[in-house]
Enzyme design. Structure first.
Site, mmCIF file in Angstrom:
data_model
loop_
_atom_site.group_PDB
_atom_site.id
_atom_site.type_symbol
_atom_site.label_atom_id
_atom_site.label_comp_id
_atom_site.label_asym_id
_atom_site.label_seq_id
_atom_site.Cartn_x
_atom_site.Cartn_y
_atom_site.Cartn_z
ATOM 1 N N HIS A 95 0.843 -1.201 0.000
ATOM 2 C CA HIS A 95 0.000 0.000 0.000
ATOM 3 C C HIS A 95 0.874 1.246 0.000
ATOM 4 O O HIS A 95 1.977 1.261 0.543
ATOM 5 C CB HIS A 95 -1.002 0.005 1.160
ATOM 6 C CG HIS A 95 -0.426 0.140 2.537
ATOM 7 N ND1 HIS A 95 -0.104 1.364 3.097
ATOM 8 C CD2 HIS A 95 -0.139 -0.779 3.486
ATOM 9 C CE1 HIS A 95 0.343 1.193 4.324
ATOM 10 N NE2 HIS A 95 0.351 -0.102 4.589
ATOM 11 N N ASP A 97 -0.227 4.586 0.860
ATOM 12 C CA ASP A 97 -0.499 5.672 1.800
ATOM 13 C C ASP A 97 0.238 5.450 3.125
ATOM 14 O O ASP A 97 0.634 4.334 3.456
ATOM 15 C CB ASP A 97 -2.000 5.833 2.048
ATOM 16 C CG ASP A 97 -2.664 4.589 2.624
ATOM 17 O OD1 ASP A 97 -2.236 3.463 2.268
ATOM 18 O OD2 ASP A 97 -3.606 4.725 3.423
ATOM 19 N N ASP A 128 6.270 1.034 6.857
ATOM 20 C CA ASP A 128 4.844 0.854 6.595
ATOM 21 C C ASP A 128 4.372 1.834 5.533
ATOM 22 O O ASP A 128 3.940 2.925 5.843
ATOM 23 C CB ASP A 128 4.081 1.066 7.909
ATOM 24 C CG ASP A 128 2.598 0.774 7.792
ATOM 25 O OD1 ASP A 128 2.202 0.046 6.864
ATOM 26 O OD2 ASP A 128 1.838 1.293 8.633
ATOM 27 N N GLU A 162 -4.997 2.153 2.489
ATOM 28 C CA GLU A 162 -4.948 1.076 3.473
ATOM 29 C C GLU A 162 -5.084 1.606 4.902
ATOM 30 O O GLU A 162 -5.675 0.945 5.761
ATOM 31 C CB GLU A 162 -3.639 0.303 3.320
ATOM 32 C CG GLU A 162 -3.581 -1.009 4.093
ATOM 33 C CD GLU A 162 -3.114 -0.848 5.538
ATOM 34 O OE1 GLU A 162 -3.290 -1.795 6.328
ATOM 35 O OE2 GLU A 162 -2.565 0.221 5.883
ATOM 36 N N ASP A 191 3.151 -6.789 4.976
ATOM 37 C CA ASP A 191 2.661 -5.722 5.853
ATOM 38 C C ASP A 191 2.598 -6.164 7.312
ATOM 39 O O ASP A 191 1.853 -5.598 8.110
ATOM 40 C CB ASP A 191 1.280 -5.260 5.372
ATOM 41 C CG ASP A 191 0.915 -3.874 5.899
ATOM 42 O OD1 ASP A 191 1.830 -3.146 6.334
ATOM 43 O OD2 ASP A 191 -0.273 -3.520 5.870
ATOM 44 N N HIS A 385 4.040 3.622 12.441
ATOM 45 C CA HIS A 385 3.215 4.653 13.087
ATOM 46 C C HIS A 385 3.932 5.361 14.230
ATOM 47 O O HIS A 385 3.343 6.225 14.878
ATOM 48 C CB HIS A 385 1.879 4.081 13.596
ATOM 49 C CG HIS A 385 0.985 3.564 12.522
ATOM 50 N ND1 HIS A 385 -0.395 3.543 12.641
ATOM 51 C CD2 HIS A 385 1.244 3.036 11.300
ATOM 52 C CE1 HIS A 385 -0.930 3.028 11.549
ATOM 53 N NE2 HIS A 385 0.050 2.708 10.717
#
Length: 415
Positions: A95, A97, A128, A162, A191, A385
């Site tokens: 992904h 984003d 990520d 995502e 992922d 994150h």
């Protein structure tokens, strides 16, 4: 190890600068979806298109999901490197984003400018999910530049959205472009993983985010009897929600933790001053539920608790699901893709990865719901994150070696 695998390993071992160059460009293209205050993934996907073009990979399939908040919609891109069996494809799904960087003061460098320190690269998105993007590009680069033909097609999907639900990403692709995937295809989603490559994710819990709105009556704090304190009712309900763990108490040791979890998380602001009793409070609950349970049953249990608290405190309580994802059937631990991955990881990393389940959600759920057996694997540091998100260059290179072994390529001249 075959002669071809040895040649690919030697080639990939020299691609560290390519990892840095690609990651630098990807990190600088801030692919935040509009739900996260951004303009979408178009700039990042345009760069990926250019890189695929440089490798001579064409045609590309562009599948934009209409989104009025973003010029041109949300881009989804698919590419194919032809293999000997043209009717079967190993798909690598990444992904594009990312999530916001958060407080820049918590970062040791600009989150949108790649920092390189030896084997470590730092920047928002490097793990990520840029590592998956680069792993896919590295594999395609190794095949095309060495003129090797994989045993089956190598398919690459770069999906949007995502981080905020997938409605414009793989969910859209599978609804509107279902012909992209074949019944005999294999699927790898890089992922999730382990720093030592010891895990293959084969199952996920159901996921639900609940918004709980408590409405009482605002008043001056010196006369609380004149109002109905929404914060007190809110706190009472939060404590009562702990009882969900006893009501939904099954265990599955494939997961860590092996039980369903129900965690109050975000709390919206209420009154601005200390001497006012709030009349409205909003909080959220993150539910990760074993697949045996229905999310509708969990919702009803929360509403039952909310009704009890509402009666007790003389308030109104509304419970709304802002996101629901009922768990898909697990990928069999005996599936072809799991066995192939185990063998390839063992050869490259010297460990035998174990199948596990996770509480988080990946795009593998959309594949599994359609009957495809998808494995989620990569070799990552587990800091997605977070501030100072980082990844290892060496893991990119070795993960590409694993993917190459799944394709068992042979020289073009031997065709």
């Amino acid at each position: 190890m075959s002669q071809t695998s040895s040649a690919i390993d030697a080639y990939l071992a020299e691609q560290g600068q390519a990892v840095i160059d690609w990651q630098r460009e990807l990190v600088s293209r801030v692919a935040l979806g509009p739900d996260n205050g951004g303009k979408g993934e178009a700039d990042k996907v345009a760069f990926i298109k250019d890189e695929l073009g440089k490798l001579g990979i064409e045609p590309l399939r562009e599948m934009a999901s209409p989104d009025s908040r973003v010029d041109g919609g949300r881009p989804n891109l698919a590419a194919l490197v032809p293999g000997r069996d043209s009717n079967r494809t190993l798909w690598i799904i990444a992904h594009t984003d990312v999530v916001p960087a958060g407080d820049p003061g918590l970062w040791s460098s600009d989150p949108y400018q790649l920092a390189v320190d030896g084997d470590t690269i730092t920047g928002r998105g490097v793990e990520d999910n840029n590592q998956a993007i680069v792993t896919a590009l590295l594999t395609a680069k190794a095949l095309t530049e060495q003129e090797l033909i994989p045993v089956m097609n190598l398919g690459l999907v770069f999906a949007a959205d995502e981080e905020t639900g997938n409605r414009h990403g793989l969910d859209f692709v599978m609804r509107e472009h279902a012909d992209l995937f074949g019944d005999n295809d294999l699927f790898l989603v890089p992922d999730f993983g382990h720093p030592e490559s010891k895990l293959i994710e084969v199952a996920e819990k159901s996921m639900m985010w609940l918004k709980v709105t408590v409405t009482g009556k605002q008043c001056h704090a010196s006369t609380p009897q004149a109002g109905r304190n929404s914060l007190v009712a809110c706190a009472d309900l939060i404590i009562k929600l702990r009882g969900l763990s006893q009501r939904f108490d099954r265990r599955d040791d494939l997961f860590d933790p092996p039980v369903s979890t129900f965690e109050p998380t975000k709390k919206e602001a209420n009154v601005e001053n200390v001497n006012t009793v709030p009349g409205r409070d909003v909080f959220y609950v993150d539910c990760r539920v074993l697949a045996e349970y229905s999310l509708s049953d969990v919702q009803e249990a929360v509403r039952e608790m909310a009704r009890d608290v509402a009666r007790s405190h003389g308030v109104e309580i509304a419970v709304d699901a802002v996101h629901e994802e009922q768990a898909a059937p697990a990928t069999s631990v005996d599936s072809e893709i799991v066995h192939m991955l185990r063998d390839a990881v063992r050869e490259v990393y010297g460990v035998t990865p174990s199948p596990v389940g996770i509480g988080g959600g990946t795009v593998a759920a959309f594949l599994r719901k359609k009957g495809f057996e998808a494995a989620v694997w990569s070799t990552i540091m587990h800091n997605a994150h977070q501030p100072n998100e980082h990844a290892l260059i060496s893991n990119h290179l070795r993960d590409a070696k694993v993917v190459a072994r799944l394709l068992a390529p042979s020289p073009r001249t031997s065709r």
